[in-house]
Each structure stands twice: as C-alpha cells, then as structure tokens.
Write an enzyme that holds these catalytic residues in place. Structure first.
Site, short mmCIF file in Angstrom:
data_model
loop_
_atom_site.label_atom_id
_atom_site.label_comp_id
_atom_site.label_asym_id
_atom_site.label_seq_id
_atom_site.Cartn_x
_atom_site.Cartn_y
_atom_site.Cartn_z
CG ASP A 1 25.49 3.25 52.37
OD1 ASP A 1 25.57 2.73 53.49
OD2 ASP A 1 24.42 3.71 51.91
CD GLU B 1 43.64 7.26 37.03
OE1 GLU B 1 43.85 8.43 37.43
OE2 GLU B 1 42.67 6.95 36.32
#
Ligand code: NOJ
Ligand code: CA
Length: 575
Positions: free
Chosen positions: A231, A283
């Site tokens: 956002d 990751e």
C-alpha cells in the site's frame, strides 16, 4: 510453419507493424498472471452479519478458479477499527473478528492451494491505526521518547505551537497533522497522517520500524502467501526536514508542483527498504512477489521494479488513460519500453476499490467523475448500457496485452458503481473529512450479487449488507450470468481461457498502424490482432478468424462502436 513465416504472414494481413515488445521468456508465474482483487467486506458474507468474511472468500474461491485466474489479492482483513475499511491496521498479524480468525485464514489458504490459486495479501507499511499498540504507547510517552520516534511527531508552529508543523494536506481532505494531548493533559506535539487522522504515518528513518515490518513479512510468508501488494509504496520515506509542499496531496502533478518533487513521495531511500524486503522474499524461493501500489509517473515507476526490488507495480497511468486512443497508445508503449529496460513485466488494471468502476466511468461521453469522488444521485448519471458495452471492450483489449493483469471483484459481472447510497451509510473517510463535498469510494465497494433469487442477492442470508445492493444488480447476479452464454461473465471466461491458450500474457506487442486511427487502436500479440473501435461508426474488420468479440456478433464483419475483437491472423502451429 516457421516462426519467420508466421511473422510475415501476420504482417501481410495486419499491415505495417511497429514492434514495441518481444515475447517474454523469463521465468516467473507473476509475469503473465491474472490476479483477482478480493475486497473482503464486499465479497461474500457467510455468517450473516452483513459484512463479507474470510469463510465467504473460501466459499467463493471455486468460482474464481472457474474464471481461470492465477491468484487472488486480498485487501486488508487484519485487526482494525475499520476507519478506512481496514487500511488502518491495529494488529498486522491477526484477523479482525468481523472477518473471522487466523484459523479461517488457514482454511482459506488450503482451499486456494487445492484449487491451484495463489494468494497475495495487502501490506500497509506507511501508516497504522491510532489504536495500534505502538501508537498508543507513543501517546502515553513524552516528546523525544523512543515510543514517539516510531511515528512522525513534531512541535507545532506559530504561537504556542497552535499551528501544524507544515502545510501538508491529507489525501482524504484537511490538514495532514493532528495535535495530541500529552501525558500531562496539556496540548502537545502534532503527528503526521497522510491519510485519515486515525492513520498515523510510521517513521521509516527508525530501524525499529524496519524490524517490525520484516517480522510481519515473515509471519505471512510462513503462512504460505505468495506475496504482498504494498500500500502507498511510494510514501514511506519523507524528505529530511519535511519541507513545505503546496502541490496535490496524492502526489500527482499540478501547476508549478510536479509530482516528482513532492517531499512525501518517491524519496530515494525508499528503494533500500524494498531491496531488503526482496532479500527476505527470495529466502522463501522465487515465487513470492511484491507489487507496488505507487502513484508515480511512468519513467519513475520502473525504479520500483528494478531486478533487486519489487516484482511488479500497478500501472495507474493505464487506468487513467481511459478510452483515449492516443493516451492508451502512448501509455502502453511507454510502459513496455521503460519496464523492459529493467527486465520487469508490465501490469494492467482498469478498476479497484479506490476508483469508480470502469463500467460506470465509461458511461460518460466527456469527463466523468474524478477518481475517489464517487457518483451520487444528484450528479450527472452514467449511461449504463453504454458503460457496460465499453467496459467489455476495454477489458477484452486489456486482456490481450502482454504482461500481468489485475481484475477487481465484480468487473467480470460488468457491475456499475452503487449510486443511491444513503449518506448515513457512507463509510469512506473522504465523505466526512470533506463535509460530504466528495462522496468518496463507497460506490465501487458495494457487495457482490451471487444469486438473483436469494435474499440480498446471495451476498449473505442474514442482516442487511453494509452497503445496499442496487436493484439493477439482480439481472447481473453471477448465477444469471453463468446461465447466459452472451453474458459479461462468460465473455471474461472465454477471454481468460483464450489468453492462456494463446500465451498472450507472455506474448509480444506490435502496433498495427493501419488500425491505429484517431478512434481505433489495434495491436498484434503473437498471431492475434486485438482491435478496439471507439469511433461512433462501425469499422470494417481486417481478414482473419474471429476468436472473440466484446459485443453480440450481429454486426457481422463490422466492428460496432465501442467494441473490441480478437482475430487470429494466421492458422497453424509454429515449429
Ligand atoms: C491506498 C488504498 O488502496 C486505499 O484504499 C487506502 O485508503 C489508502 N491507500 C490508505 O491506506
Ligand atoms: Ca460476515
């Protein structure tokens, strides 16, 4: 047939071509994905309290799988006082009780996985709710404390600090600063809120804020989400010293105030945040993505999607181009050119929960409502039939473009905005903060009609929905449209199936110059010619097999005004 002969046969039929973008061979599901935005409070209400919930989303997912989208993006469902429909988060790692529980979320994730749908969630890092524990702690602590340093507190200006620290304005109207009462009961410092006063901005110069959001990212990644829509991703970092700004509060350009100079948007240090987040996502493997909700102009938008930053950014210039063929051509060309230069796919979008739905916007000849302002009963009304016809044409055009596309729930039904919303039911803070002058975004947030014969059109079987469904939604209900071959819904289904089969999301784009006139726009993606006619007169189509058209095929070999067609120019497989 060889690839070369397909290209020359295509050109022979389509006329001169200007190649803008080559087919995309890079790995990554998101590069060509169709992502469906679910607005939880308006999707489906399973427990009957009048507000959509996560169990309702789970219930509706098979319909989205049937539509053949790749992923859903959920607008916020976190704990929140709902002052800005959930974009005011009081706990980032829990589900608000109006939407359900974390257990409901896990069930929804399992159902999405079963159906082969990915789930993206909304991350709101610019601001939280004033009820968030960190802000409450800041209010209870003195000026200069580490608690206050999580937010942007400043002394006021003028005698006794009675004036705001600077002249910044809130997106929703009024000043972007609110003064607090200190722990000693006296008027104290002011805090910055680029949105509602219940949405204090975090201080991203503070490493503790970074640490908190890295925790939030991992929390949802561990729960299996495929990524985040971020956002106001251009607003987190503010210019040092918070210099005055007399330009637009939304970062757009105005006379003497180019948007790129706004001190609260697009500051260089913002990119370090996204580089750090990218490392965290990586990751978890190559399939987790970040999508920027960044209202910045096109050349700069590419900075958010450089190879070590986000994967995608919303293309609002495309949404704002409307049906202006010149603007559309230039936005599409610029998007593909600047994003290709950084190896990122473009995205395309026509509607979301912040703008008047495109079936209503396109119902005006000339200028319609301003974004975020809504349409009320006293305003000039859109032509519903015209709007829906053009919306179908615009969607068919957009879904032929290479790249990823975002759909907003209900656009597959051709829904217009809700207009007859009683003032007392309006919830967008814009309405209250402007004294009703701007109606705000409630109109595009009206609940979905699922079934024409059921109470509340199947949105929920209990209490009145939080916003009324217009009577016109009955004939647009999903079950009615599912049973009508020529419906808007079935056009979307056929379009998404054909887009997948033809590989258009991964395809190329060349302007078909003969069909790019002042009132029509045509491009070739692979061997498909996509042509939209916005002239008042019908347009004779080029040769080719009609794959899809957005209106009834009664006009034969002529493309009606406000119609799009997909034509297959060359038959046969390439070697
Ligand atoms: C953008 C969101 O889409 C909008 O709904 C919200 O009000 C603002 N950001 C503030 O979070
Ligand atoms: Ca409910």
């Amino acid at each position: 047939m060889s690839v070369d002969s397909v290209i020359s046969a295509t050109a022979a039929l389509a006329g001169p071509l200007t190649l803008i973008h080559d087919a995309d061979k890079a790995p990554g599901w998101w590069r060509s994905a169709v992502i469906y935005q679910v607005y939880p409070r308006s999707f489906r209400d399973l427990n009957g309290d009048g507000i959509g919930d996560i169990a309702g989303i789970t219930e509706g997912l098979p319909h989205l799988a049937d539509l053949d989208v790749d992923a859903v993006w959920l607008s916020p469902f976190y704990r929140s006082p709902q002052r800005d429909a959930g974009y005011d988060v009081s706990d980032y790692c829990d589900v608000d009780p109006i939407f359900g529980t974390l257990g409901d979320f896990d069930i929804m994730m399992a159902e999405a996985n079963r159906l082969g749908l990915r789930v993206i969630v909304d991350l709101v890092p610019n601001h939280c709710s004033d009820q968030h524990a960190a802000f409450q702690a800041a209010l209870a602590a003195p000026a200069g404390s580490p608690e206050r340093d999580m937010f942007i507190f400043r002394d006021g200006s003028g005698p006794e600090g009675h004036e705001p620290p600077n002249n910044w304005q809130s997106h929703f109207g009024g000043p972007a600063w609110t003064r607090v009462i200190g722990p000693d009961g006296q008027p104290d410092q002011w805090y910055l809120h680029l949105f509602d006063s219940s949405q204090p901005d975090f201080n991203w110069d503070n490493p503790a804020v970074h640490a908190e959001f890295e925790r939030v990212l991992r929390f949802w990644l561990d729960r299996g989400v495929s990524g985040f829509r971020v956002d106001v991703a251009h607003a987190l970092v503010k210019a040092p010293g918070l210099p005055a700004w007399g330009g637009r509060a939304d970062g757009g350009s105005s006379d003497g105030f180019p948007g790129h100079e706004a001190p609260m948007f697009g500051q260089p240090a913002i990119h370090d945040i996204y580089r750090a987040w990218r490392l965290i996502l990586d990751e978890y493997g190559p399939d987790r993505i970040l999508c920027a909700e960044a209202s910045v102009d096109l050349p700069r938008l590419a900075h958010w999607v450089r190879p070590d930053e986000m994967h995608q950014a919303f293309n609002f210039p495309y949404l704002h181009a409307g049906l202006d063929v010149y603007r559309l051509r230039s936005v599409i060309t610029d998007s593909l050119t600047v994003l290709d230069a950084v190896g990122a796919p473009s995205t395309w979008v026509l509607s979301n929960h912040d703008v008047v739905r495109h079936a209503s916007r396109f119902g005006y000849n000339g200028s319609g409502p301003r974004d975020g302002d809504g349409i009320g009963p006293a305003d000039q009304q859109p032509d519903t039939e015209l709007g829906r016809r053009r919306a179908a044409a615009a969607s068919l055009f957009m879904l032929g473009l290479p790249g990823a596309a975002y759909l907003y729930q209900g656009e597959e039904l051709g829904l217009p905005d809700g207009i007859d919303i009683p003032e007392g039911m309006r919830q967008d803070p814009t309405f209250a903060r402007t004294g009703g002058e701007r109606l705000g975004r409630d109109g595009c947030r009206v609940p979905l009609p699922w079934s024409a014969a059921e109470p509340h059109l199947g949105f929920g079987s209990g209490q009145q929905p939080w916003l009324p469904l217009p009577a016109s939604f009955k004939e647009l209900a999903r079950d009615v449209q599912a049973a009508t071959p020529s419906s808007h819904l079935n056009l979307y289904r056929r379009t998404l199936a054909a887009r997948r089969e033809l590989g258009l999301g991964r395809g190329s784009l060349a302007w078909a110059e003969e069909w790019c006139t002042g009132s029509s726009l045509g491009f070739v993606n692979g061997t498909t010619l996509v042509l939209m006619n916005l002239n008042h007169e019908p347009l004779e189509m080029p040769a080719g097999d009609v794959l899809l058209r957005s209106a009834d095929p009664e006009s034969g070999h002529f493309l009606a005004s406000g119609e799009t067609v997909w034509l297959q120019l060359v038959r046969g497989d390439t070697e």
